[in-house]
Design a protein around this motif. Sequence first.
Motif, PDB file in Angstrom:
ATOM      1  N   GLY A  89      33.739  40.459  29.540  1.00  0.00           N
ATOM      2  CA  GLY A  89      33.232  41.926  28.657  1.00  0.00           C
ATOM      3  C   GLY A  89      34.563  42.720  28.488  1.00  0.00           C
ATOM      4  N   TYR A  90      35.641  42.428  29.412  1.00  0.00           N
ATOM      5  CA  TYR A  90      36.888  43.140  29.131  1.00  0.00           C
ATOM      6  C   TYR A  90      37.658  42.479  28.152  1.00  0.00           C
ATOM      7  CZ  TYR A  90      36.099  45.158  33.905  1.00  0.00           C
ATOM      8  OH  TYR A  90      35.553  45.880  35.013  1.00  0.00           O
ATOM      9  N   ASP A 155      25.217  42.832  54.283  1.00  0.00           N
ATOM     10  CA  ASP A 155      26.447  43.928  53.826  1.00  0.00           C
ATOM     11  C   ASP A 155      27.107  43.289  52.624  1.00  0.00           C
ATOM     12  OD1 ASP A 155      25.528  45.479  55.759  1.00  0.00           O
ATOM     13  OD2 ASP A 155      26.975  44.645  57.387  1.00  0.00           O
ATOM     14  N   ILE A 156      27.414  42.070  52.590  1.00  0.00           N
ATOM     15  CA  ILE A 156      28.473  41.776  51.303  1.00  0.00           C
ATOM     16  C   ILE A 156      27.570  42.001  50.103  1.00  0.00           C
ATOM     17  CG2 ILE A 156      29.479  39.464  50.584  1.00  0.00           C
ATOM     18  CD1 ILE A 156      29.904  38.636  53.543  1.00  0.00           C
ATOM     19  N   CYS A 157      26.261  41.342  50.317  1.00  0.00           N
ATOM     20  CA  CYS A 157      25.389  41.628  49.178  1.00  0.00           C
ATOM     21  C   CYS A 157      25.464  43.191  48.581  1.00  0.00           C
ATOM     22  CB  CYS A 157      24.219  41.278  49.300  1.00  0.00           C
ATOM     23  SG  CYS A 157      23.814  39.567  49.601  1.00  0.00           S
ATOM     24  N   LYS A 158      25.327  44.162  49.617  1.00  0.00           N
ATOM     25  CA  LYS A 158      25.635  45.469  49.288  1.00  0.00           C
ATOM     26  C   LYS A 158      26.899  45.897  48.586  1.00  0.00           C
ATOM     27  CE  LYS A 158      23.929  47.090  53.103  1.00  0.00           C
ATOM     28  NZ  LYS A 158      23.238  48.217  54.261  1.00  0.00           N
ATOM     29  N   TRP A 159      27.796  45.363  49.180  1.00  0.00           N
ATOM     30  CA  TRP A 159      29.141  45.582  48.668  1.00  0.00           C
ATOM     31  C   TRP A 159      29.384  45.231  46.968  1.00  0.00           C
ATOM     32  CZ3 TRP A 159      31.901  41.344  46.824  1.00  0.00           C
ATOM     33  CH2 TRP A 159      33.181  41.771  46.008  1.00  0.00           C
ATOM     34  N   TYR A 160      28.768  43.920  46.811  1.00  0.00           N
ATOM     35  CA  TYR A 160      28.755  43.533  45.635  1.00  0.00           C
ATOM     36  C   TYR A 160      28.051  44.204  44.623  1.00  0.00           C
ATOM     37  CZ  TYR A 160      26.995  40.827  41.606  1.00  0.00           C
ATOM     38  OH  TYR A 160      26.549  40.398  40.528  1.00  0.00           O
ATOM     39  N   VAL A 161      26.929  44.787  45.069  1.00  0.00           N
ATOM     40  CA  VAL A 161      26.138  45.677  44.163  1.00  0.00           C
ATOM     41  C   VAL A 161      26.976  46.940  43.875  1.00  0.00           C
ATOM     42  CG1 VAL A 161      24.167  46.970  43.621  1.00  0.00           C
ATOM     43  CG2 VAL A 161      23.916  44.852  44.868  1.00  0.00           C
ATOM     44  N   GLN A 162      27.569  47.422  44.667  1.00  0.00           N
ATOM     45  CA  GLN A 162      28.475  48.673  44.554  1.00  0.00           C
ATOM     46  C   GLN A 162      29.760  48.537  43.793  1.00  0.00           C
ATOM     47  OE1 GLN A 162      30.598  49.981  48.147  1.00  0.00           O
ATOM     48  NE2 GLN A 162      30.770  52.000  47.479  1.00  0.00           N
ATOM     49  N   GLU A 163      30.298  47.154  43.843  1.00  0.00           N
ATOM     50  CA  GLU A 163      31.534  46.915  43.214  1.00  0.00           C
ATOM     51  C   GLU A 163      31.230  46.747  41.663  1.00  0.00           C
ATOM     52  OE1 GLU A 163      35.186  45.505  41.947  1.00  0.00           O
ATOM     53  OE2 GLU A 163      34.655  46.544  43.787  1.00  0.00           O
ATOM     54  N   THR A 164      29.754  46.308  41.460  1.00  0.00           N
ATOM     55  CA  THR A 164      29.509  46.161  40.107  1.00  0.00           C
ATOM     56  C   THR A 164      29.269  47.312  39.418  1.00  0.00           C
ATOM     57  OG1 THR A 164      28.141  44.145  40.718  1.00  0.00           O
ATOM     58  CG2 THR A 164      27.663  45.267  38.379  1.00  0.00           C
ATOM     59  N   TYR A 165      28.880  48.481  39.993  1.00  0.00           N
ATOM     60  CA  TYR A 165      28.749  49.673  39.303  1.00  0.00           C
ATOM     61  C   TYR A 165      29.919  50.563  39.516  1.00  0.00           C
ATOM     62  CZ  TYR A 165      24.374  47.695  38.699  1.00  0.00           C
ATOM     63  OH  TYR A 165      23.227  46.785  38.325  1.00  0.00           O
ATOM     64  N   LEU A 166      30.881  50.291  40.264  1.00  0.00           N
ATOM     65  CA  LEU A 166      32.298  50.965  40.239  1.00  0.00           C
ATOM     66  C   LEU A 166      32.882  50.187  38.966  1.00  0.00           C
ATOM     67  CD1 LEU A 166      33.589  50.522  44.001  1.00  0.00           C
ATOM     68  CD2 LEU A 166      32.998  52.789  42.633  1.00  0.00           C
ATOM     69  N   ARG A 167      32.707  48.848  38.648  1.00  0.00           N
ATOM     70  CA  ARG A 167      33.344  48.430  37.439  1.00  0.00           C
ATOM     71  C   ARG A 167      32.629  49.098  36.056  1.00  0.00           C
ATOM     72  NH1 ARG A 167      35.368  42.250  38.008  1.00  0.00           N
ATOM     73  NH2 ARG A 167      36.336  42.485  39.828  1.00  0.00           N
ATOM     74  N   ALA A 168      31.344  49.449  36.338  1.00  0.00           N
ATOM     75  CA  ALA A 168      30.688  50.125  35.285  1.00  0.00           C
ATOM     76  C   ALA A 168      31.318  51.364  34.931  1.00  0.00           C
ATOM     77  CB  ALA A 168      29.468  50.450  35.683  1.00  0.00           C
ATOM     78  N   TYR A 171      34.646  50.680  33.371  1.00  0.00           N
ATOM     79  CA  TYR A 171      34.579  49.958  31.982  1.00  0.00           C
ATOM     80  C   TYR A 171      34.429  51.275  30.970  1.00  0.00           C
ATOM     81  CZ  TYR A 171      33.426  46.696  28.366  1.00  0.00           C
ATOM     82  OH  TYR A 171      33.272  45.785  27.504  1.00  0.00           O
ATOM     83  N   LYS A 172      33.611  52.110  31.370  1.00  0.00           N
ATOM     84  CA  LYS A 172      33.271  53.280  30.368  1.00  0.00           C
ATOM     85  C   LYS A 172      34.681  54.021  30.219  1.00  0.00           C
ATOM     86  CE  LYS A 172      29.890  55.203  32.671  1.00  0.00           C
ATOM     87  NZ  LYS A 172      28.790  56.216  33.111  1.00  0.00           N
ATOM     88  N   GLN A 173      35.485  54.133  31.211  1.00  0.00           N
ATOM     89  CA  GLN A 173      36.859  54.979  30.885  1.00  0.00           C
ATOM     90  C   GLN A 173      37.802  54.137  30.091  1.00  0.00           C
ATOM     91  OE1 GLN A 173      37.697  58.045  31.910  1.00  0.00           O
ATOM     92  NE2 GLN A 173      35.282  58.033  32.639  1.00  0.00           N
ATOM     93  N   MET A 174      37.584  52.771  30.125  1.00  0.00           N
ATOM     94  CA  MET A 174      38.758  51.776  29.377  1.00  0.00           C
ATOM     95  C   MET A 174      38.140  51.659  27.998  1.00  0.00           C
ATOM     96  SD  MET A 174      38.928  48.738  32.142  1.00  0.00           S
ATOM     97  CE  MET A 174      40.232  47.858  30.798  1.00  0.00           C
ATOM     98  N   PHE A 175      36.807  51.978  27.783  1.00  0.00           N
ATOM     99  CA  PHE A 175      36.158  51.956  26.193  1.00  0.00           C
ATOM    100  C   PHE A 175      35.145  52.907  25.836  1.00  0.00           C
ATOM    101  CE2 PHE A 175      36.870  47.271  28.112  1.00  0.00           C
ATOM    102  CZ  PHE A 175      38.061  47.075  27.482  1.00  0.00           C
ATOM    103  N   PRO A 176      35.824  53.954  25.536  1.00  0.00           N
ATOM    104  CA  PRO A 176      35.010  55.222  25.559  1.00  0.00           C
ATOM    105  C   PRO A 176      34.095  55.324  24.180  1.00  0.00           C
ATOM    106  CG  PRO A 176      37.282  55.848  24.986  1.00  0.00           C
ATOM    107  CD  PRO A 176      37.206  54.248  25.650  1.00  0.00           C
TER     108      PRO A 176
END
Length: 385
Positions: A89-90, A155-168, A171-176
């Motif tokens: 996507g990047y 906890d690792i699964c929760k980290w992964y979900v959080q990481e996904t939406y930090l990237r979201a 991504y919005k900042q990179m491609f406005p």
Amino acid sequence: MSIKYIFSINSGRCGSDYLTELLSKAENTVSIHEGLPIMNGSPMQKFNNGDDSELSKLMPLKMREIKNKSKNGRKIYCETNHSFIKGWGYLLPDAYLSQEEIAIVILRREFDKTAYSLLRSHEVPGISEWSRTWYLSPNATRNLSKHDDNANFYDICKWYVQETYLRAEEYKQMFPKIKYVEYELEQLNKYDSVAEMFESLELVPTQALKNVVGTIFNVRKERPNLSLEELLTAPKYISADNLNAYERDALIAKIINYLQKTRFNEISKAKPDYAMGGSFATEAIKIVTYAEKELEDKFEYSLRFTETQGILIWELLRIINNSDLLLLACDRSLLPGIHYTYNFNNTFSMKTMIQKLGWRAIFQLIWMITKGTWNQDYTHRKAAS
């Protein structure tokens, strides 16, 4: 219409298959769950450790497939692939598609439910070759966050979900200039919210849309419905992964022989999943995982969340159907030390099937054409019954 391509930022296990079905119920769209090449596996992992080269090499093939399926732009192409935010996507905006042509659905599900679903499906990021094929690894250099050193699998699964939406957000900042719409899965169980999403995406709903809203997809019935407490219970035995190559190969052979004797009826009556191209993989997963506790007590080795369990599933699949479609994506190492790696970055064609399966591919192709599954999106599950 200005929007010609719709993608999704999501973590997986949060309704992406359901979103595929919703988007398919618009006029003039082609909607796919995970279009080949899926853009995951080793190229994705390398991207997340700072090496874009392998994923970049795949981009022309990915774009060719997108153009073919969208009839060269005559249809709006929709793909809900969760590997989008993990790499390709990047690489897509500006270099291949203008931002103004792209819309992205940021799809979330209740945080704890998503993490539990990943855990129950044994898709804990980073713990196996299979999970590394599909999910972010906790130690990847491009990660925006880290989990605690003493984190358990949940906890690792929760980290992964959080990481996904930090990237979201990144991504919005990179491609406005891309159009973004954001929804919780629970919102999309209501027709008014779906209609609002369609209007935002410039989509015209068909009459069939009302019949789909609120339907459950991809529930993973092939896995036991264990509680969070049961899933996090400390193993009773040492991990089978701790064995050396010769010992583990011997254990795998014994377990497969045991399953063939004790689960003969289930193996002989296994049914293909036509929503997955006629694969028997879900049957193999069900047989192995539902027998998990029995196998652990019989052989006195822990199997849950191990590489060994994954190997058992693929070894059993070879017995059920040695020309199974998903075996096209599997590379099996030579003995000693049975090991599987996965490559979903090819497209299925007669040539690739013959190269991988030999003469068996002809019979498999005929069977798929007869059942009407050839060239279908095998990653999209049918609605739960």
